[in-house]
Write an enzyme that holds these catalytic residues in place. Structure first.
Site, short mmCIF file in Angstrom:
data_model
loop_
_atom_site.label_atom_id
_atom_site.label_comp_id
_atom_site.label_asym_id
_atom_site.label_seq_id
_atom_site.Cartn_x
_atom_site.Cartn_y
_atom_site.Cartn_z
N TYR A 153 16.52 30.07 8.95
CA TYR A 153 15.38 30.87 9.38
C TYR A 153 15.34 31.04 10.89
CZ TYR A 153 13.17 30.68 4.76
OH TYR A 153 12.88 30.83 3.44
N LYS A 177 0.84 -1.20 0.00
CA LYS A 177 0.00 0.00 0.00
C LYS A 177 0.88 1.25 0.00
CE LYS A 177 -0.38 -0.37 5.04
NZ LYS A 177 -1.21 -0.87 6.16
N MET A 227 12.51 24.65 3.24
CA MET A 227 11.73 23.90 2.27
C MET A 227 12.64 23.04 1.37
SD MET A 227 9.06 25.26 -0.65
CE MET A 227 7.96 26.07 0.49
N ARG A 284 -10.86 -0.26 14.02
CA ARG A 284 -10.50 0.55 12.86
C ARG A 284 -11.31 0.06 11.66
NH1 ARG A 284 -4.37 0.90 10.45
NH2 ARG A 284 -4.92 -1.21 9.81
C1 LIG Z 1 -0.45 -1.85 6.82
C2 LIG Z 1 -1.07 -3.15 7.16
C3 LIG Z 1 -0.30 -4.32 7.19
C4 LIG Z 1 1.21 -4.31 7.13
O1 LIG Z 1 1.66 -3.86 8.39
P1 LIG Z 1 3.21 -3.71 8.74
O2 LIG Z 1 3.23 -3.30 10.15
O3 LIG Z 1 3.73 -2.65 7.82
O4 LIG Z 1 3.85 -5.03 8.49
C5 LIG Z 1 -0.96 -5.53 7.35
N1 LIG Z 1 -2.30 -5.58 7.53
C6 LIG Z 1 -3.07 -4.46 7.55
C7 LIG Z 1 -4.54 -4.58 7.74
C8 LIG Z 1 -2.48 -3.22 7.38
O5 LIG Z 1 -3.23 -2.11 7.41
#
Ligand SMILES: *Cc1c(COP(=O)(O)O)cnc(C)c1O
Length: 349
Positions: A244, A35, A292, A130
């Site tokens: 800055y 992802k 930046m 969640r």
């Molecule tokens: C992001 C996620 C993972 C992977 O988790 P890691 O801690 O990066 O290994 C697995 N399952 C779900 C549902 C996630 O949201």
């Protein structure tokens, strides 16, 4: 050229996947979570390297990511979507052969009505609150759902990076309560869950961060190196300031390198006046605020003027930098900017 150089070691990603795969029994399948553009590292390159190494199942957060991944991988590998079947996703799920993890009665109804017979999985909530169906919801739907032969029943651990947290065991028991006796493959563990041990592995594991070299997989091979070019070098007298708001003032004569890279590249302002960059093995402190596009760095103690300084690499991992910034490695990775020139290394082939 003055953009930073981001080197992504695909062999390290593959090596991390193999080691995590070897931590569970041979009949447990190890998927790959890609992802958020493979945690910021480039989903196309990363997923192809993993598929070539034998990964057959991939997870993304949303259907749009699944579409990009299907493009990269072609028709074979299974692509699952954590956010499930949202309204508007039906065509993508159908045309690209995505497998939604259904999270609610609403999603289940949508999926069975819109795409009867299309593969799906189910996400259950075992306490994280969640995503996923609650125990009551699940017990009402369970038989209808199982009759349609889900590809996977999964849940997610909230505290797996703290092995001693009692939440792990509570979620494990809840998952058993909700799924024991079911004749469908089950999955509970991401990276942290893999490291908790075999009772958390079930039929499939879903590592993400561990593949990319991050905590809680402490023995991971580092995957990213970030080198920032020195644009200018100047010598300051005592009393002069850098950056800055004059937050750093020289007490002694100081040689300052201005490197190219800043918060627009995802370098967190919280590391201002705190983190270091490296010249070979030598740490060089950041002076003043991260701007930046630029950062001031103390190179007074170096014997030569460097051409590049290293922010991430063997001497400073994403988790080291996250510690200084008050965040987590996941955020350091996913913030890596789009301005860097990216190089994909296959160093060990
Ligand atoms: C992001 C996620 C993972 C992977 O988790 P890691 O801690 O990066 O290994 C697995 N399952 C779900 C549902 C996630 O949201």
């Amino acid at each position: 050229m003055s953009t930073g150089n981001l080197t992504i070691d695909l062999d390290a990603v593959v090596a991390n996947w193999r080691v995590l795969d070897a931590k569970s029994a041979s009949e447990v399948q190890t998927a790959a979570v890609v992802k958020a553009d493979a945690y910021g590292l480039g989903v196309e390159k990363v997923s192809r390297a993993l598929a070539a190494a034998g990964a057959r199942r991939f997870f993304v957060a949303v259907a749009e990511e699944g579409a990009a991944l299907r493009e990269a991988l072609g028709p074979g590998p299974e692509i699952s979507v954590f956010s499930g079947h949202m309204s508007g996703d039906t065509d993508m799920i159908h045309d690209l052969g995505l497998v939604p993890m259904l999270n609610s009665v609403e999603q289940m109804t949508r999926h069975f009505e819109a795409l009867p017979g299309h593969p799906f999985g189910v996400q259950l909530d075992t306490g994280m609150n969640r995503l996923g169906m609650e125990p009551g919801e699940w017990s009402a739907l369970r038989d209808i759902c199982l009759a349609q032969q889900p590809r996977l029943i999964m849940s997610h651990l909230a505290c797996a990076d703290e092995p001693d947290h009692d939440m792990n065991r509570r979620q494990l028991l809840a998952f058993h309560d909700m799924t024991d006796g079911i004749d469908a493959p089950r999955s509970l563990a991401a990276t942290g869950g893999i490291l908790l041990g075999s009772e958390y592995h079930f039929d499939l594991t879903r590592p993400g961060i561990g593949l990319y070299g991050g905590f809680p997989y402490e023995d991971a091979d580092p995957v990213v190196e970030l080198d920032l070019p020195v644009v200018q070098i100047r010598d300051l007298a005592a009393g002069e300031s850098v950056g800055y708001s004059n937050t750093w003032i020289a007490e002694h004569p100081t040689r300052v390198a201005t490197v190219s890279g800043g918060y627009a590249d995802g370098i967190n302002r919280a590391i201002s006046n705190k983190a270091v960059l490296f010249h070979e093995d030598t740490p060089c402190p950041i002076l003043g605020r991260v701007s930046m596009d630029l950062i001031g760095v103390d190179i007074t103690h170096l014997r030569e003027n460097p051409k590049m300084l290293t922010l991430l690499g063997a001497h400073q991992t994403v988790d080291d930098l996250a510690g200084v910034a008050g965040t987590i490695g996941y955020e350091i990775l996913t913030q890596l900017g789009s301005r860097y020139s990216r190089r994909y290394a296959r160093g060990r082939t």
